[in-house]
Write an enzyme that holds these catalytic residues in place. Sequence first.
Site, PDB file in Angstrom:
ATOM      1  N   ASP A  92     -14.220  26.706 -36.681  1.00 34.03           N
ATOM      2  CA  ASP A  92     -14.517  26.026 -35.422  1.00 34.03           C
ATOM      3  C   ASP A  92     -15.835  25.274 -35.590  1.00 34.03           C
ATOM      4  O   ASP A  92     -16.883  25.882 -35.589  1.00 34.03           O
ATOM      5  CB  ASP A  92     -14.557  26.995 -34.244  1.00 34.03           C
ATOM      6  CG  ASP A  92     -15.259  28.317 -34.583  1.00 34.03           C
ATOM      7  OD1 ASP A  92     -15.372  28.665 -35.777  1.00 34.03           O
ATOM      8  OD2 ASP A  92     -15.702  28.990 -33.647  1.00 34.03           O
ATOM      9  N   GLU A 142     -26.207  31.182 -42.393  1.00 35.61           N
ATOM     10  CA  GLU A 142     -24.775  31.202 -42.119  1.00 35.61           C
ATOM     11  C   GLU A 142     -24.024  30.213 -42.988  1.00 35.61           C
ATOM     12  O   GLU A 142     -22.893  30.454 -43.392  1.00 35.61           O
ATOM     13  CB  GLU A 142     -24.638  30.818 -40.641  1.00 35.61           C
ATOM     14  CG  GLU A 142     -23.276  30.756 -40.098  1.00 35.61           C
ATOM     15  CD  GLU A 142     -23.264  30.033 -38.762  1.00 35.61           C
ATOM     16  OE1 GLU A 142     -24.098  29.132 -38.538  1.00 35.61           O
ATOM     17  OE2 GLU A 142     -22.425  30.375 -37.948  1.00 35.61           O
TER      18      GLU A 142
END
Length: 583
Positions: free
Chosen positions: A321, A514
């Site tokens: 996403d 991340e």
Amino acid sequence: MPGRTWELCLLLLLGLVLGSQEALPPPCESPIYCHGELLHQVQMAKLYQDDKQFVDMPMSSAPEQVLQRFKELANAHNHSIPQQQLQGFLEEHFQAMGQELQPWTPEDWKDSPRFLQKISDLKLRAWAGQLHQLWKKLGKKVKPEVLRHPERFSLIYSQHPFIVPGGRFLEFYYWDSYWVMEGLLLSEMPETVKGMLQNFLDLVQTYGHVPNGARVYYLQRSQPPLLTLMMDRYVTHTNDIAFLRDNIGTLALELDFWTENRNISVSLGEKSYVLNRYYVPYGGPRPESYSKDAELADTLPEGDREALWAELKAGAESGWDFSSRWLVGGPNPNLLSSIRTSKFVPVDLNAFLCQAEELMSKFYTSLGNDSQATKYRNLWEQRLAALKAVLWDEEKGAWFDYDLENGKKNQEFYPSNLAPLWAGCFSDPGVVDKALKYLEDSKILTYQYGIPTSLWKTGQQWDFPNAWAPLQDLVIRGLAKSPSPRTQEVAFQLAQNWIRTNFDVYSQKSAMYEKYDISNGGQPGGGGEYEVQEGFGWTNGVVLMLLDRYGDRLSSGTQTAFLEPHCLAAALLLSLLLSFLPQ
Ligand SMILES: *[C@@H]1O[C@H](CO)[C@@H](O)[C@H](O)[C@H]1NC(C)=O
Ligand SMILES: *[C@@H]1O[C@H](CO)[C@@H](O)[C@H](O)[C@H]1NC(C)=O
Ligand SMILES: *[C@@H]1O[C@H](CO)[C@@H](O)[C@H](O)[C@H]1NC(C)=O
């Protein structure tokens, strides 16, 4: 007449019995954290930089009371509450985010796990030691209030403590946890892994599936299904067959969720194949990205908005996403509003399920249940055949997502195109070397800081120039399955590239991220819906895995251009010549 009454009574009882069998709670019911005017007003007022903040704030009193007060406030201002009053209302009725969690030091954490000794480069070894320390920072435990008053929290109560990704992600996530667990097992922390597994199994028992993450607003969707693999890793490490026996039925239940709710049939000529897709049949903006979803929907005609929101949720379910991967071939592939996630049959999802089916067959065999073992073996064989027929492309030497609307494969590059290698989901061993050629043809090996997520720069986070740890793992361990030394050497070089990027950024910023931007010499990544996050669970897990596997060879030194084919050839020639020199 009495006869009729009895009949009615029996019917009623039957209805109750049948009804109670499906008594799963409906997903995301909270009138505060999932839908309703309060959520709408607060999120559209943009009081916080990130919409996730409000939906993570616990309530100070019962939801009925909060709603009643809100109704009064809304009425007093004719439903357009000034920012300051809204802010005051939140301060009065909500607590700061994170209040419901407490730090937790894993009880099985210990100094100096053995794998550290396998790392020869001393700088890398020291770094791995620091990453091992980070588990203590990322450990969290749910406070008992959440069990006493679940309705006041968006956090779903978990009995066992867990490791979180970090940054804005204070709760645990589904597919992230697989790579976290790999790292934890290297850190010799199987008890922590067992607790996390138990939490996931409890979620399946309660909700019928594993939600995206442990918040009520994630209940409408799942994430890439890796629970069976997590169990396999834990059982292989501990030989805890009793735990497997106790929970095999729950693993089967989770796979049933995908079979029953995420199946899709693809017809090719005479034949049709059943595969799976990401699909979330719920509209409404995602509560944790509410204003972004609402504003995006404003760009579309009203009749198209619910479908857009469902496709955004399916995109979140995919773990990607968002990405141009779910826009390709759409009406306007430059705009996120063209998203059509559910119109693709994804390679990675089907590879994950294929692997899960094979593991289930293995599990049932080890438990002595031959009929169930056969059932899953048959499912696995059907899926192998379907992957080959629908997703494999012999000419290109890779698998591709199948575009259901356009009836063809999406031939763009994504690391997920090689997921079946990683998942062992192929019958012809020659495909591994074809995959290497595919990477060379796509010029992927020219990127020195990591494998890009796609070749399109869209500003979305699952696109160029971002590189993500789990996708490096898919490709590296996929290629490493090859018997060919050359393919294995490329796998090693890709590992070396990724380690250097992570190590260099860590040396500068003392943090793990991340995702990484590989266009810029390897920097923390960017783009998408929120700021890049530090932590970071799966990034740490993948680094530890690579250091464990290649620790005798990896180096913290400068980047090389090793992967250029002519350079690789020259290096091999040089090493051959050097081997003839007198010692
Ligand atoms: C309340 O708002 C509506 C439109 O949102 C408007 O039509 C109405 O006149 C307002 N009432 C008062 C008392 O201001
Ligand atoms: C496939 O999905 C449909 C709903 O999309 C469902 O009705 C059907 O039962 C599913 N098939 C299987 C085998 O579960
Ligand atoms: C195998 O598993 C199925 C499904 O859980 C169960 O119904 C069956 O009794 C088991 N058979 C044996 C031999 O354990």
